[in-house]
Scaffold this motif. Structure first.
Motif, PDB file in Angstrom:
ATOM      1  N   ARG A   1       0.833  -1.205   0.000  1.00 43.94           N
ATOM      2  CA  ARG A   1       0.000   0.000   0.000  1.00 43.94           C
ATOM      3  C   ARG A   1       0.867   1.255   0.000  1.00 43.94           C
ATOM      4  O   ARG A   1       0.524   2.256  -0.648  1.00 43.94           O
ATOM      5  N   ALA A   2       2.002   1.214   0.721  1.00 47.17           N
ATOM      6  CA  ALA A   2       2.903   2.364   0.744  1.00 47.17           C
ATOM      7  C   ALA A   2       3.480   2.628  -0.646  1.00 47.17           C
ATOM      8  O   ALA A   2       3.663   3.792  -1.039  1.00 47.17           O
ATOM      9  N   LEU A   3       3.763   1.562  -1.399  1.00 52.12           N
ATOM     10  CA  LEU A   3       4.260   1.749  -2.757  1.00 52.12           C
ATOM     11  C   LEU A   3       3.209   2.429  -3.633  1.00 52.12           C
ATOM     12  O   LEU A   3       3.538   3.278  -4.469  1.00 52.12           O
ATOM     13  N   LEU A   4       1.943   2.065  -3.430  1.00 56.04           N
ATOM     14  CA  LEU A   4       0.865   2.709  -4.190  1.00 56.04           C
ATOM     15  C   LEU A   4       0.757   4.186  -3.832  1.00 56.04           C
ATOM     16  O   LEU A   4       0.624   5.046  -4.711  1.00 56.04           O
ATOM     17  N   ALA A   5       0.808   4.485  -2.529  1.00 61.64           N
ATOM     18  CA  ALA A   5       0.714   5.879  -2.094  1.00 61.64           C
ATOM     19  C   ALA A   5       1.889   6.688  -2.633  1.00 61.64           C
ATOM     20  O   ALA A   5       1.721   7.831  -3.084  1.00 61.64           O
ATOM     21  N   GLY A   6       3.085   6.098  -2.593  1.00 59.29           N
ATOM     22  CA  GLY A   6       4.244   6.794  -3.121  1.00 59.29           C
ATOM     23  C   GLY A   6       4.129   7.042  -4.617  1.00 59.29           C
ATOM     24  O   GLY A   6       4.498   8.113  -5.110  1.00 59.29           O
ATOM     25  N   ALA A   7       3.591   6.061  -5.354  1.00 62.61           N
ATOM     26  CA  ALA A   7       3.429   6.217  -6.793  1.00 62.61           C
ATOM     27  C   ALA A   7       2.456   7.347  -7.117  1.00 62.61           C
ATOM     28  O   ALA A   7       2.672   8.116  -8.069  1.00 62.61           O
ATOM     29  N   ALA A   8       1.392   7.463  -6.322  1.00 67.65           N
ATOM     30  CA  ALA A   8       0.414   8.520  -6.562  1.00 67.65           C
ATOM     31  C   ALA A   8       1.040   9.903  -6.383  1.00 67.65           C
ATOM     32  O   ALA A   8       0.846  10.806  -7.210  1.00 67.65           O
ATOM     33  N   GLU A   9       1.802  10.070  -5.308  1.00 69.45           N
ATOM     34  CA  GLU A   9       2.446  11.364  -5.067  1.00 69.45           C
ATOM     35  C   GLU A   9       3.546  11.647  -6.092  1.00 69.45           C
ATOM     36  O   GLU A   9       3.741  12.791  -6.511  1.00 69.45           O
ATOM     37  N   LEU A  10       4.255  10.603  -6.502  1.00 68.76           N
ATOM     38  CA  LEU A  10       5.294  10.785  -7.511  1.00 68.76           C
ATOM     39  C   LEU A  10       4.677  11.208  -8.835  1.00 68.76           C
ATOM     40  O   LEU A  10       5.201  12.100  -9.532  1.00 68.76           O
ATOM     41  N   GLU A  11       3.577  10.591  -9.206  1.00 71.68           N
ATOM     42  CA  GLU A  11       2.896  10.967 -10.442  1.00 71.68           C
ATOM     43  C   GLU A  11       2.419  12.421 -10.375  1.00 71.68           C
ATOM     44  O   GLU A  11       2.537  13.176 -11.360  1.00 71.68           O
ATOM     45  N   ALA A  12       1.886  12.839  -9.225  1.00 74.77           N
ATOM     46  CA  ALA A  12       1.448  14.227  -9.078  1.00 74.77           C
ATOM     47  C   ALA A  12       2.629  15.180  -9.231  1.00 74.77           C
ATOM     48  O   ALA A  12       2.512  16.246  -9.864  1.00 74.77           O
ATOM     49  N   TYR A  13       3.769  14.792  -8.673  1.00 76.72           N
ATOM     50  CA  TYR A  13       4.954  15.649  -8.795  1.00 76.72           C
ATOM     51  C   TYR A  13       5.443  15.682 -10.247  1.00 76.72           C
ATOM     52  O   TYR A  13       5.862  16.742 -10.753  1.00 76.72           O
ATOM     53  N   LEU A  14       5.417  14.535 -10.926  1.00 80.49           N
ATOM     54  CA  LEU A  14       5.840  14.508 -12.325  1.00 80.49           C
ATOM     55  C   LEU A  14       4.973  15.417 -13.192  1.00 80.49           C
ATOM     56  O   LEU A  14       5.490  16.138 -14.056  1.00 80.49           O
ATOM     57  N   ARG A  15       3.670  15.395 -12.965  1.00 81.57           N
ATOM     58  CA  ARG A  15       2.785  16.277 -13.720  1.00 81.57           C
ATOM     59  C   ARG A  15       3.109  17.741 -13.441  1.00 81.57           C
ATOM     60  O   ARG A  15       3.172  18.563 -14.363  1.00 81.57           O
ATOM     61  N   ALA A  16       3.321  18.060 -12.168  1.00 80.17           N
ATOM     62  CA  ALA A  16       3.657  19.441 -11.821  1.00 80.17           C
ATOM     63  C   ALA A  16       5.025  19.833 -12.362  1.00 80.17           C
ATOM     64  O   ALA A  16       5.231  20.934 -12.846  1.00 80.17           O
ATOM     65  N   HIS A  17       5.958  18.897 -12.303  1.00 82.15           N
ATOM     66  CA  HIS A  17       7.313  19.160 -12.771  1.00 82.15           C
ATOM     67  C   HIS A  17       7.333  19.410 -14.266  1.00 82.15           C
ATOM     68  O   HIS A  17       8.059  20.292 -14.738  1.00 82.15           O
ATOM     69  N   ASP A  18       6.540  18.634 -15.010  1.00 81.52           N
ATOM     70  CA  ASP A  18       6.480  18.820 -16.455  1.00 81.52           C
ATOM     71  C   ASP A  18       5.906  20.181 -16.805  1.00 81.52           C
ATOM     72  O   ASP A  18       6.294  20.773 -17.817  1.00 81.52           O
TER      73      ASP A  18
END
Length: 238
Positions: free
Chosen positions: A221-238
């Motif tokens: 579950r922690a890997l899923l939560a981390g993936a969600a936040e990482l994806e949000a950061y990638l979108r913002a970073h782009d």
């Protein structure tokens, strides 16, 4: 959110730190480690951050529980350096490790089910190598090979030097025989029997396996939560 991140809002180090329950020194350390993008500077040289930095910190703190501090740091550094494919590879490695851990747990659980009929320590005293080998339907040489592999631990009679198998050693020999019938290799059996001995039997070991299973579920579950936040950061970073 993308507009907010580009809106020119400036955050002081203390603002970023307080919002995440950290010290300002921790924020500076994270920036120096590449976890955060480089901060802006005021005319007087003070650091300034933006909501994009806050999003990066959100991602890192969400990645740590599933990936560990070192891997989470490497993931964020890779993203901030533009090496997104490397970040994805690191994420994949953590998922692969979790899958391997699940397979190991399943193998141990299957082995325990195979052992269930012969887990009790015999109360009928001790046995010598010949009678025990006959009971198990194997050769004495096999028992000696199991002893060398650490599967059974007979003691030596101080007068005769003969191997003497007490109740626990007889149990271990029966467990080893059961697992060998199930196709397990000696190197797979030895650590399992070590766990049985240290736990004092299978019942305590089953409790440990339950904790292990819960820990793997939490990590998944922690890997899923981390993936969600990482994806949000990638979108913002782009």
């Amino acid at each position: 959110m993308a507009q907010d991140l580009q809106s020119g809002i400036q955050l002081r180090p203390v603002d970023l730190a307080r919002g995440h329950g950290l010290s300002t020194q921790a924020v500076r350390n994270y920036e120096e480690a590449g976890i955060l993008p480089a901060a802006g500077r005021t005319l007087h040289g003070y650091r300034t951050y933006t909501p994009l930095h806050a999003r990066a910190l959100d991602a890192f703190l969400a990645l740590v529980p599933g990936h560990g501090h070192r891997t989470a740091t490497s993931i964020m550094r890779a993203v901030n350096e533009g090496a997104v494919e490397e970040a994805f590879r690191l994420v994949d490695e953590s998922h692969a490790q979790l899958l391997d851990d699940r397979r190991t747990l399943r193998a141990v659980e299957n082995a325990l089910r195979d052992l269930a009929p012969v887990t009790e320590v015999p109360a009928s005293g001790e046995s010598f190598i010949g009678p025990l080998a006959q009971e198990l339907g194997i050769k004495p040489a096999t028992l000696r090979a199991w002893e060398r592999a650490g599967l059974v631990r007979p003691r030596r009679d101080p007068l005769t030097g003969y191997r003497v198998y007490d109740g626990a050693a007889v149990r271990d020999a029966r467990l080893a025989r059961q697992l060998r019938r199930g196709g397990y290799l000696l190197e797979q059996i030895a650590p399992l029997l070590t766990q049985v001995r240290s736990a004092g039997g299978l019942e305590p070991l089953e409790a440990a396996l339950l904790t292990w299973r819960e820990r793997l579920a939490s990590r998944g579950r922690a890997l899923l939560a981390g993936a969600a936040e990482l994806e949000a950061y990638l979108r913002a970073h782009d």
